[in-house]
Design a protein around this motif. Sequence first.
Motif, PDB file in Angstrom:
ATOM      1  N   ARG A  72      42.813  33.406  45.667  1.00  0.00           N
ATOM      2  CA  ARG A  72      41.413  33.038  45.814  1.00  0.00           C
ATOM      3  C   ARG A  72      40.648  33.224  44.503  1.00  0.00           C
ATOM      4  O   ARG A  72      39.774  32.454  44.165  1.00  0.00           O
ATOM      5  CB  ARG A  72      40.774  33.875  46.922  1.00  0.00           C
ATOM      6  CG  ARG A  72      39.543  33.238  47.475  1.00  0.00           C
ATOM      7  CD  ARG A  72      39.146  33.858  48.778  1.00  0.00           C
ATOM      8  NE  ARG A  72      37.884  33.248  49.196  1.00  0.00           N
ATOM      9  CZ  ARG A  72      37.809  32.103  49.849  1.00  0.00           C
ATOM     10  NH1 ARG A  72      38.910  31.452  50.164  1.00  0.00           N
ATOM     11  NH2 ARG A  72      36.629  31.619  50.189  1.00  0.00           N
ATOM     12  N   GLY A  73      40.997  34.287  43.775  1.00  0.00           N
ATOM     13  CA  GLY A  73      40.264  34.573  42.532  1.00  0.00           C
ATOM     14  C   GLY A  73      40.753  33.761  41.346  1.00  0.00           C
ATOM     15  O   GLY A  73      39.992  33.467  40.442  1.00  0.00           O
ATOM     16  N   ARG A  74      42.040  33.483  41.334  1.00  0.00           N
ATOM     17  CA  ARG A  74      42.638  32.636  40.291  1.00  0.00           C
ATOM     18  C   ARG A  74      42.465  33.139  38.872  1.00  0.00           C
ATOM     19  O   ARG A  74      42.388  32.355  37.939  1.00  0.00           O
ATOM     20  CB  ARG A  74      42.071  31.213  40.371  1.00  0.00           C
ATOM     21  CG  ARG A  74      42.494  30.451  41.610  1.00  0.00           C
ATOM     22  CD  ARG A  74      43.594  29.477  41.271  1.00  0.00           C
ATOM     23  NE  ARG A  74      44.035  28.690  42.420  1.00  0.00           N
ATOM     24  CZ  ARG A  74      45.283  28.721  42.893  1.00  0.00           C
ATOM     25  NH1 ARG A  74      46.194  29.493  42.363  1.00  0.00           N
ATOM     26  NH2 ARG A  74      45.616  27.962  43.902  1.00  0.00           N
ATOM     27  N   ILE A  78      41.492  41.925  37.027  1.00  0.00           N
ATOM     28  CA  ILE A  78      40.168  42.467  36.699  1.00  0.00           C
ATOM     29  C   ILE A  78      39.081  41.441  37.042  1.00  0.00           C
ATOM     30  O   ILE A  78      38.121  41.734  37.763  1.00  0.00           O
ATOM     31  CB  ILE A  78      40.076  42.822  35.199  1.00  0.00           C
ATOM     32  CG1 ILE A  78      41.104  43.913  34.867  1.00  0.00           C
ATOM     33  CG2 ILE A  78      38.660  43.250  34.823  1.00  0.00           C
ATOM     34  CD1 ILE A  78      41.226  44.214  33.382  1.00  0.00           C
ATOM     35  N   ASN A  79      39.274  40.217  36.566  1.00  0.00           N
ATOM     36  CA  ASN A  79      38.257  39.192  36.821  1.00  0.00           C
ATOM     37  C   ASN A  79      38.288  38.685  38.261  1.00  0.00           C
ATOM     38  O   ASN A  79      37.254  38.316  38.816  1.00  0.00           O
ATOM     39  CB  ASN A  79      38.430  38.029  35.843  1.00  0.00           C
ATOM     40  CG  ASN A  79      38.047  38.456  34.431  1.00  0.00           C
ATOM     41  OD1 ASN A  79      37.213  39.331  34.242  1.00  0.00           O
ATOM     42  ND2 ASN A  79      38.682  37.865  33.429  1.00  0.00           N
ATOM     43  N   THR A  80      39.473  38.692  38.846  1.00  0.00           N
ATOM     44  CA  THR A  80      39.565  38.303  40.263  1.00  0.00           C
ATOM     45  C   THR A  80      38.729  39.259  41.109  1.00  0.00           C
ATOM     46  O   THR A  80      37.933  38.843  41.949  1.00  0.00           O
ATOM     47  CB  THR A  80      41.033  38.315  40.737  1.00  0.00           C
ATOM     48  OG1 THR A  80      41.688  37.186  40.166  1.00  0.00           O
ATOM     49  CG2 THR A  80      41.146  38.241  42.243  1.00  0.00           C
ATOM     50  N   HIS A  93      31.740  46.947  40.543  1.00  0.00           N
ATOM     51  CA  HIS A  93      32.635  48.052  40.206  1.00  0.00           C
ATOM     52  C   HIS A  93      34.065  47.815  40.676  1.00  0.00           C
ATOM     53  O   HIS A  93      34.988  48.475  40.217  1.00  0.00           O
ATOM     54  CB  HIS A  93      32.137  49.367  40.815  1.00  0.00           C
ATOM     55  CG  HIS A  93      30.894  49.874  40.138  1.00  0.00           C
ATOM     56  ND1 HIS A  93      30.556  49.502  38.861  1.00  0.00           N
ATOM     57  CD2 HIS A  93      29.927  50.716  40.567  1.00  0.00           C
ATOM     58  CE1 HIS A  93      29.415  50.088  38.523  1.00  0.00           C
ATOM     59  NE2 HIS A  93      29.004  50.827  39.550  1.00  0.00           N
ATOM     60  N   TRP A  94      34.219  46.892  41.611  1.00  0.00           N
ATOM     61  CA  TRP A  94      35.577  46.598  42.078  1.00  0.00           C
ATOM     62  C   TRP A  94      36.466  46.146  40.935  1.00  0.00           C
ATOM     63  O   TRP A  94      37.683  46.195  41.032  1.00  0.00           O
ATOM     64  CB  TRP A  94      35.553  45.553  43.191  1.00  0.00           C
ATOM     65  CG  TRP A  94      35.227  46.169  44.506  1.00  0.00           C
ATOM     66  CD1 TRP A  94      34.003  46.211  45.108  1.00  0.00           C
ATOM     67  CD2 TRP A  94      36.131  46.862  45.374  1.00  0.00           C
ATOM     68  NE1 TRP A  94      34.087  46.892  46.301  1.00  0.00           N
ATOM     69  CE2 TRP A  94      35.380  47.298  46.488  1.00  0.00           C
ATOM     70  CE3 TRP A  94      37.493  47.163  45.325  1.00  0.00           C
ATOM     71  CZ2 TRP A  94      35.949  48.015  47.541  1.00  0.00           C
ATOM     72  CZ3 TRP A  94      38.064  47.878  46.375  1.00  0.00           C
ATOM     73  CH2 TRP A  94      37.281  48.299  47.456  1.00  0.00           C
ATOM     74  N   TRP A 338      44.162  39.102  31.122  1.00  0.00           N
ATOM     75  CA  TRP A 338      42.770  39.508  30.890  1.00  0.00           C
ATOM     76  C   TRP A 338      42.365  39.291  29.428  1.00  0.00           C
ATOM     77  O   TRP A 338      41.292  38.763  29.140  1.00  0.00           O
ATOM     78  CB  TRP A 338      42.551  40.971  31.280  1.00  0.00           C
ATOM     79  CG  TRP A 338      41.123  41.388  31.065  1.00  0.00           C
ATOM     80  CD1 TRP A 338      40.074  41.148  31.914  1.00  0.00           C
ATOM     81  CD2 TRP A 338      40.580  42.061  29.930  1.00  0.00           C
ATOM     82  NE1 TRP A 338      38.917  41.635  31.370  1.00  0.00           N
ATOM     83  CE2 TRP A 338      39.187  42.198  30.150  1.00  0.00           C
ATOM     84  CE3 TRP A 338      41.120  42.568  28.747  1.00  0.00           C
ATOM     85  CZ2 TRP A 338      38.329  42.821  29.246  1.00  0.00           C
ATOM     86  CZ3 TRP A 338      40.270  43.182  27.831  1.00  0.00           C
ATOM     87  CH2 TRP A 338      38.892  43.301  28.082  1.00  0.00           C
ATOM     88  N   LEU A 339      43.251  39.686  28.500  1.00  0.00           N
ATOM     89  CA  LEU A 339      42.927  39.502  27.073  1.00  0.00           C
ATOM     90  C   LEU A 339      42.709  38.028  26.749  1.00  0.00           C
ATOM     91  O   LEU A 339      41.837  37.670  25.976  1.00  0.00           O
ATOM     92  CB  LEU A 339      44.050  40.053  26.193  1.00  0.00           C
ATOM     93  CG  LEU A 339      44.108  41.575  26.065  1.00  0.00           C
ATOM     94  CD1 LEU A 339      45.387  42.010  25.354  1.00  0.00           C
ATOM     95  CD2 LEU A 339      42.888  42.083  25.278  1.00  0.00           C
TER      96      LEU A 339
END
Length: 469
Positions: A72-74, A78-80, A93-94, A338-339
């Motif tokens: 769902r977050g794709r 961290i960003n998901t 904060h999640w 993430w980077l």
Amino acid sequence: MTAPRTSIHGEWSTRLAFILAATGSAVGLGNIWKFPYITGENGGGAFVLVYLLCIACIGIPIMMAEVLLGRRGRQSPINTMATLSAEIGHSSHWKYLGWAGVLAGFLILSYYSVIAGWALAYAFRTGSGVFINVTADGAGSIFGRFIADPEKLLAWHTVFMVMTTVIVARGVRSGLEKAVRFLMPTLFVLLLVLVGYAMNSGEFNRAVSFLFDADFSKISADSVLTAMGHAFFTLSLGMGAIMVYGSYLPKDTSIARTSIIIAVMDTLVALFAGLAIFPLVFANGLEPGSGPGLIFQTLPIAFGHMDGGTFFGTLFFVLLVFAAWSSAISLIEPAVAWLVENRKQNRVYAAAVVGLLTWLLGLLTVLSFNLWSDVKPLAFVEKFQNSTFFDLLDYLTSNIMLPLGGLLIAVFAGWLMDRKATMEELDIHDHLHVGYRIWRVLVRYVAPIAVAIVFLKVTGILDVINNLF
Ligand code: PHE
């Protein structure tokens, strides 16, 4: 309505590619190296039973939750987590859950790579024929001399980290997806050959009863925690590896079926490894609880005495390296993704940075087996009196970080996320769907409560509460 997001990192080519990649992540040193030795240390059957229960009631539902969140977050975990929590109006904060996962992956890979280096070294040793007709004592002393040499361990650790970094830098799809397709089935067949050998030459019945006769007097709260932590470790859960793989998953794949397939394959590999190793342990008078060296001290005996042992032995360790390799890449993929997303770094640079840091931290594990084997950083805590850096890293990640990460993922997917969103991702259109209801009960109640109880018990808090009443 479907979430319109797509992943900037690309997608798996097919459902099979995802199954292979996720199985590649799950099946690794955890199954073949760690499962047998921790089973040995924790007394056998009862421990195995708790582990199997954890896979079924905690592992599978949390794996589904992780894949679902990822798809769902794709994005990187961290960003998901940041995106999905914003979507439902919860605190950003999640995203720290994603960060904790990145940290766990980094800590795990630092020691994982050292052990994978042992397997690499053993592929060459077996190939050179040193184990032909080896005795149990001989295999033990070869292993003892090997780990006493920090330079050797460092060299092999370096080779493995370079291998891992290169693949992650190239992107998962071009190299490993292809290799895993062929390697995983071969590993499976080879394990069966070893089980066959162990059946005929080892104390097979004793091994079966060791693995499957549950004697609960042999386990403590700590063993239960180890079994539960291992369920997370072996399925690659609680740190975002499966989440990030889920983020590359095409929309039309059944999450439930895929998760069950992965968990079953992973479990079979572990049980076969146990059935291959313990008959030899008993037949050669070795100690089941002899720790991380167990497979390196037992399997060479089998290879040293069977027909074609040099060939099969080499092949086995090569395949073990591949299994470890496909797990290792998933350990740093969340950080690298993430980077790339947030720092706009190219993959090659991102992979090199993460690889280098992991390599450096790996020195602690390299030294734990030789020069620093007497360094016990937490000697003032009774439970960790004898724990080296390696032991502590393993304990912290498997027994604390992964279950805690899993608990929070379960809470997020089960309690915070909209029911409709989870149904949509799981492709369920009927509120009364039995499978969906079972999943929901497991992810809302069973998994989080089980993890919490084990934590409370191990820390002694549960006993304090009990005494109050
Ligand atoms: N599941 C892998 C194994 O059993 C280890 C791993 C843990 C990989 C966590 C990724 C994340 O060897």
